[in-house]
Design an enzyme around this catalytic site. Structure first.
Site, PDB file in Angstrom:
ATOM      1  N   CYS B 116       0.858  -1.293   0.074  1.00  0.00           N
ATOM      2  CA  CYS B 116       0.022   0.205  -0.178  1.00  0.00           C
ATOM      3  C   CYS B 116       0.840   1.202   0.135  1.00  0.00           C
ATOM      4  O   CYS B 116       1.272   1.564   0.993  1.00  0.00           O
ATOM      5  CB  CYS B 116      -0.925   0.383   1.400  1.00  0.00           C
ATOM      6  SG  CYS B 116      -2.058   1.643   1.314  1.00  0.00           S
ATOM      7  N   CYS B 119      -0.563   4.136   2.266  1.00  0.00           N
ATOM      8  CA  CYS B 119      -0.740   4.176   3.563  1.00  0.00           C
ATOM      9  C   CYS B 119      -0.555   2.691   4.413  1.00  0.00           C
ATOM     10  O   CYS B 119       0.677   2.334   4.050  1.00  0.00           O
ATOM     11  CB  CYS B 119      -2.085   4.551   4.079  1.00  0.00           C
ATOM     12  SG  CYS B 119      -3.452   4.085   3.104  1.00  0.00           S
ATOM     13  N   SER B 120      -1.390   1.904   4.963  1.00  0.00           N
ATOM     14  CA  SER B 120      -1.073   0.788   5.174  1.00  0.00           C
ATOM     15  C   SER B 120      -2.124  -0.170   4.935  1.00  0.00           C
ATOM     16  O   SER B 120      -2.340  -1.044   6.098  1.00  0.00           O
ATOM     17  CB  SER B 120      -0.661   1.066   6.748  1.00  0.00           C
ATOM     18  OG  SER B 120      -1.746   1.399   7.369  1.00  0.00           O
ATOM     19  N   CYS B 121      -2.736  -0.261   3.905  1.00  0.00           N
ATOM     20  CA  CYS B 121      -3.856  -0.961   3.688  1.00  0.00           C
ATOM     21  C   CYS B 121      -3.661  -2.394   3.427  1.00  0.00           C
ATOM     22  O   CYS B 121      -2.522  -2.730   2.626  1.00  0.00           O
ATOM     23  CB  CYS B 121      -4.948  -0.723   2.457  1.00  0.00           C
ATOM     24  SG  CYS B 121      -5.429   1.056   2.825  1.00  0.00           S
TER      25      CYS B 121
END
Lengths: 113, 212
Positions: B116, B119-121
């Site tokens: 991702c 972000c941090s998906c």
């Protein structure tokens, strides 16, 4: 600002960077609580994952260097909740003072929630 | 583990963790204050928060491994998984929430990697919370720029004739890698196969274990 024109700080894909740091850590209770508050408040319609990200992305590049992941998250969750009218800035300040007075460690200050 | 250190309970009956004993930080103070204000206002209950944390702790890569092992042993399930990974995972009893989950298949000629960049998906409903490296600037920046070099840092050195496909996740669309079933596993049942499926093999930064 990033080194590629027109990008905001979170838009990192394709930039150069060093070796990937492999060390990890177990999530602390306070971090899990931040995550749980995000999921629960989202489920109750107080804000959305897009709202969470909007506040994160508005923080600017130094937030990523200065603060940990869940530190940024609680800041964003708090901003979204104030905007949603869940509580006021004054209530937050009063409660944070109250929490600080309970003790010097998280264990002492965490309350019974 | 959600409830270790039973010999060090806080006044509320919750276990202390080692990291609860450090000096209280500003952001921890904010977490406590936000949580208590939400409870006082009747927005959430302590029971809801604890239940959410327990659900989070219960999620681990074993969930994803069970889905992968099912796909390795049941061709119809694999077809359903590749068509709609959210629905196929729900079929096995896993709560996927509202997100769209897409399974991408590794073969002899294609290797998939998920990231991702924004972000941090992450497919947290099947794998638990993401490892720290998944959220770093280094991984997010480089996975889409030089995936083969990134893979080598994880110990995966792919031949040049294997195509690498990198999938950039979003908040609404998450990926999970369906690794290729290792050779020499014909005699293994579904449970034994699941033991071979590592977290990183479902992110694409690793390969399944080989059978003993």
């Amino acid at each position: 600002m990033s080194d590629i024109d027109g990008r905001r700080w979170h838009d990192m894909g394709g930039q150069t960077a060093g070796q990937i740091p492999m060390e990890g850590h177990d999530f602390a209770l306070w971090e899990k609580r931040v995550d749980a508050l995000m999921v629960l408040c989202g489920g109750k319609g107080l804000f959305t994952v897009d709202g969470l990200r909007r506040a994160l992305e508005d923080m600017g590049e130094d937030a990523f260097e200065k603060h940990t992941y869940y530190e940024r998250w609680i800041a964003s969750v708090n901003q979204n909740l104030i905007e949603a009218g869940a509580y006021t800035l004054e209530e937050l300040a009063g409660k944070m003072d109250e929490v600080a007075a309970r003790g010097a460690s998280y264990g002492e200050a965490q309350g019974d929630g | 583990m959600p409830h270790d250190h039973h010999d060090h309970l806080s006044p509320s009956g919750h276990p202390y963790r080692a990291d609860n004993d450090g000096p209280l930080t500003y952001w921890q103070r904010m977490e406590i204050a936000v949580r208590e204000l939400l409870i006082e206002k009747g927005v959430v209950t302590p029971a809801e928060i604890n239940a959410q944390i327990d659900a989070m702790d219960a999620r681990s890569p074993a969930n994803g491994a069970a889905v992968v092992a099912r796909a390795w042993t049941d061709a119809d399930f694999k077809a359903r998984l590749l068509a709609d990974a959210s629905a196929a995972s729900r079929e096995m009893g896993f709560d996927i929430g509202p997100l769209n989950l897409i399974a991408v298949e590794n073969t002899a000629t294609v290797h998939n990697l998920i990231v991702c960049t924004l972000c941090s998906c992450y497919p947290r409903n099947l794998l638990g919370l993401p490892p720290d490296w998944y959220k770093t600037r280094e991984y997010r920046s480089r996975a889409v720029r030089e995936p083969r070099a990134v893979l080598r840092e994880f110990g995966v050195d792919l031949p040049n004739d294997v195509q690498v496909r990198v999938h950039d996740s979003t908040a609404d669309m998450r990926y999970i890698v369906l690794p290729a079933r290792p050779e020499g596993t014909d005699v293994l049942d579904e449970a034994a196969l699941a033991e071979l499926v590592t977290r990183d093999s479902m992110i694409g930064t690793g390969l399944p274990r080989n059978p003993q």
